[in-house]
Design a protein around this motif. Structure first.
Motif, PDB file in Angstrom:
ATOM      1  N   GLN A  61      -4.259  -6.010  12.415  1.00  0.00           N
ATOM      2  CA  GLN A  61      -4.203  -6.841  11.216  1.00  0.00           C
ATOM      3  C   GLN A  61      -5.114  -8.060  11.371  1.00  0.00           C
ATOM      4  O   GLN A  61      -5.290  -8.574  12.477  1.00  0.00           O
ATOM      5  CB  GLN A  61      -2.764  -7.323  10.973  1.00  0.00           C
ATOM      6  N   PHE A  62      -5.670  -8.510  10.264  1.00  0.00           N
ATOM      7  CA  PHE A  62      -6.428  -9.757  10.280  1.00  0.00           C
ATOM      8  C   PHE A  62      -5.468 -10.924  10.494  1.00  0.00           C
ATOM      9  O   PHE A  62      -4.394 -10.979   9.872  1.00  0.00           O
ATOM     10  CB  PHE A  62      -7.189  -9.956   8.973  1.00  0.00           C
ATOM     11  N   VAL A  63      -5.863 -11.853  11.362  1.00  0.00           N
ATOM     12  CA  VAL A  63      -5.033 -13.032  11.656  1.00  0.00           C
ATOM     13  C   VAL A  63      -5.946 -14.246  11.790  1.00  0.00           C
ATOM     14  O   VAL A  63      -7.146 -14.122  12.058  1.00  0.00           O
ATOM     15  CB  VAL A  63      -4.216 -12.851  12.956  1.00  0.00           C
ATOM     16  N   PHE A  64      -5.365 -15.418  11.596  1.00  0.00           N
ATOM     17  CA  PHE A  64      -6.089 -16.661  11.811  1.00  0.00           C
ATOM     18  C   PHE A  64      -6.021 -17.066  13.273  1.00  0.00           C
ATOM     19  O   PHE A  64      -4.981 -16.926  13.925  1.00  0.00           O
ATOM     20  CB  PHE A  64      -5.495 -17.784  10.959  1.00  0.00           C
ATOM     21  N   VAL A  65      -7.122 -17.608  13.780  1.00  0.00           N
ATOM     22  CA  VAL A  65      -7.153 -18.226  15.108  1.00  0.00           C
ATOM     23  C   VAL A  65      -7.895 -19.553  14.970  1.00  0.00           C
ATOM     24  O   VAL A  65      -8.777 -19.701  14.121  1.00  0.00           O
ATOM     25  CB  VAL A  65      -7.841 -17.327  16.152  1.00  0.00           C
ATOM     26  N   GLU A  66      -7.514 -20.518  15.785  1.00  0.00           N
ATOM     27  CA  GLU A  66      -8.116 -21.847  15.704  1.00  0.00           C
ATOM     28  C   GLU A  66      -9.282 -21.976  16.675  1.00  0.00           C
ATOM     29  O   GLU A  66      -9.256 -21.442  17.785  1.00  0.00           O
ATOM     30  CB  GLU A  66      -7.070 -22.922  16.010  1.00  0.00           C
ATOM     31  N   ARG A  67     -10.313 -22.697  16.221  1.00  0.00           N
ATOM     32  CA  ARG A  67     -11.466 -23.002  17.064  1.00  0.00           C
ATOM     33  C   ARG A  67     -11.874 -24.436  16.774  1.00  0.00           C
ATOM     34  O   ARG A  67     -11.999 -24.828  15.620  1.00  0.00           O
ATOM     35  CB  ARG A  67     -12.624 -22.043  16.755  1.00  0.00           C
ATOM     36  N   LEU A  68     -12.068 -25.233  17.822  1.00  0.00           N
ATOM     37  CA  LEU A  68     -12.434 -26.630  17.621  1.00  0.00           C
ATOM     38  C   LEU A  68     -13.676 -26.712  16.750  1.00  0.00           C
ATOM     39  O   LEU A  68     -14.658 -25.987  16.967  1.00  0.00           O
ATOM     40  CB  LEU A  68     -12.688 -27.310  18.966  1.00  0.00           C
ATOM     41  N   ALA A  69     -13.627 -27.544  15.738  1.00  0.00           N
ATOM     42  CA  ALA A  69     -14.718 -27.624  14.762  1.00  0.00           C
ATOM     43  C   ALA A  69     -16.028 -27.982  15.444  1.00  0.00           C
ATOM     44  O   ALA A  69     -16.101 -28.918  16.255  1.00  0.00           O
ATOM     45  CB  ALA A  69     -14.384 -28.644  13.685  1.00  0.00           C
ATOM     46  N   GLY A  70     -17.075 -27.230  15.121  1.00  0.00           N
ATOM     47  CA  GLY A  70     -18.404 -27.540  15.625  1.00  0.00           C
ATOM     48  C   GLY A  70     -18.992 -28.752  14.938  1.00  0.00           C
ATOM     49  O   GLY A  70     -18.407 -29.323  14.013  1.00  0.00           O
ATOM     50  N   ASP A  71     -20.189 -29.133  15.370  1.00  0.00           N
ATOM     51  CA  ASP A  71     -20.794 -30.367  14.868  1.00  0.00           C
ATOM     52  C   ASP A  71     -21.011 -30.317  13.351  1.00  0.00           C
ATOM     53  O   ASP A  71     -20.760 -31.306  12.649  1.00  0.00           O
ATOM     54  CB  ASP A  71     -22.130 -30.617  15.570  1.00  0.00           C
TER      55      ASP A  71
END
Length: 383
Positions: free
Chosen positions: A189-199
């Motif tokens: 299933q598609f899920v959300f994952v967090e990634r620190l925002a780039g510049d």
């Protein structure tokens, strides 16, 4: 969710799109930005919501827009166009023309009112909608279709519910700072994952979100880089010309109303068969995915690229200031069977409980002035 079940062909198309998205996720180390997921879900060739073949508008589609509600919406815009074209050139450009209803109503009113329109150009990304437009507008030889922005343009530009259909980045406030929400796959299933925002995303957050650092941990919202890019392209097109104005209708808020605690889960919304819900991973390609518009960001992008912000107000004020009420009264109120349906439709367009307040109108332009009747309700100082 209890939603209508699609037919087998539609399900097959959605499954094909899901496989395409999954393959891109696999090629990108297991995750893609939500803005890319939304782009594929809406515009993947032959499979995306707007590039596929499913009906989108009206009773058989997923939602209804203002032109579908009353021909007086387009008739009113014909007179707005006349005021703009009198200062520029007798041309109209519409982005995302839907079924062609707005163009048809504008051109019909123009013919009846003696408003000259030499060319009515349409930029449409959906092949299915373009085919419908070609049928609906066959009687108007001045209609042409373009594949994208012309290098320059003079005249009146219209966009009805165009900005909300542009892909957005989803962002989330975490203890570590602002993160971008990416899309990955878990258990099929598609899920959300967090990634620190780039510049780049961090810079957009700083520019678009008032007091971003003060928002609580767990806050989720959107930033509108694609739509801001659209506004910059619009500005280049108009400033390369001798004068023109763009009138953009959509639902949304200025930034100081957009990023509030009461919208801590964001504004992302999906539309499927006249059902609204908040599950963007449901049947990709078969449902619309939208976000409310940050009108401050749109106005700033246009202004920074050389346009003037001519007006900002709710839809009711704009349409009434543009003469919608007078057009309604061309039908005798004593002719009840004719007048009441028209009056009811107009009520939907202007009532605060319907579209009148939720929908806003942003007008930006180059070497153009708006009639005083429109400026009396201007709220651009609130942007």
């Amino acid at each position: 969710m209890s939603l209508p079940v699609p037919d087998s062909d539609a399900l097959a198309a959605s499954h094909a799109l899901q496989h395409l998205i999954a393959a891109e996720i696999a090629r990108n180390d297991g995750a893609i930005p939500f803005v890319r997921f939304m782009e594929l879900a809406l515009y993947a060739p032959d499979l995306g919501y707007y590039s596929g073949g499913a009906a989108k508008l009206g009773k058989d589609g997923d939602f209804t827009t203002a032109p579908e509600i009353s021909p007086l919406f387009g008739a009113t815009l014909a007179h707005v166009a006349a005021a703009i074209m009198a200062q520029t050139a007798p041309r109209i450009l519409e982005f995302g023309a839907g079924t062609g209803k707005l163009a048809c109503d504008i051109l019909t009113e123009a013919a009846q009112a003696g408003i000259a329109i030499e060319q009515y150009a349409i930029v449409e990304l959906s092949g299915e909608l373009r085919a419908r437009q070609e049928l609906a507008l066959a009687a108007f030889p001045q209609v042409v279709w373009l594949d994208g922005f012309p290098d320059s343009f003079e005249g009146a530009v219209f966009g009805n519910e165009v900005l909300d259909a542009m892909p957005v980045n989803l962002i989330s406030k975490t203890p570590a700072g602002w993160c971008e929400l990416d899309v990955s796959i878990a258990d099929g299933q598609f899920v959300f994952v967090e990634r620190l925002a780039g510049d780049d995303v961090a810079a957009q957050i700083a520019a678009q979100v008032p007091e971003a650092d003060a928002l609580p941990v767990g806050y989720v919202s959107e930033i509108h880089g694609v739509a801001c890019g659209f506004m910059r392209s619009l500005a280049r097109m108009l400033t390369n010309g001798k004068g023109g104005a763009a009138v953009l209708f959509d639902y949304g808020f200025p930034a100081h109303e957009y990023y509030l605690d009461l919208r801590a889960t964001g504004t992302l919304m999906c539309h499927y068969r006249h059902h609204a819900h908040a599950e963007p991973f449901y049947l990709p390609g078969l449902q619309d995915i939208t976000a409310h518009v940050d009108f401050t960001a749109m106005a700033v992008a246009a202004q920074d690229a050389g346009l003037d912000v001519l007006a900002y107000m709710n839809q009711a004020s704009f349409l009434l200031g543009a003469g919608l009420g007078d057009l309604l009264l061309r039908t005798d109120p004593e002719q009840v069977k004719t007048y009441l349906p028209q009056a009811s439709a107009v009520q939907k367009l202007v009532s605060p409980a319907e579209m009148g307040e939720l929908f806003k109108v942003l007008v930006v332009g180059h070497q153009v002035e708006l009639p005083e009747t429109l400026l009396s309700s201007d709220r651009s100082h609130r942007l």
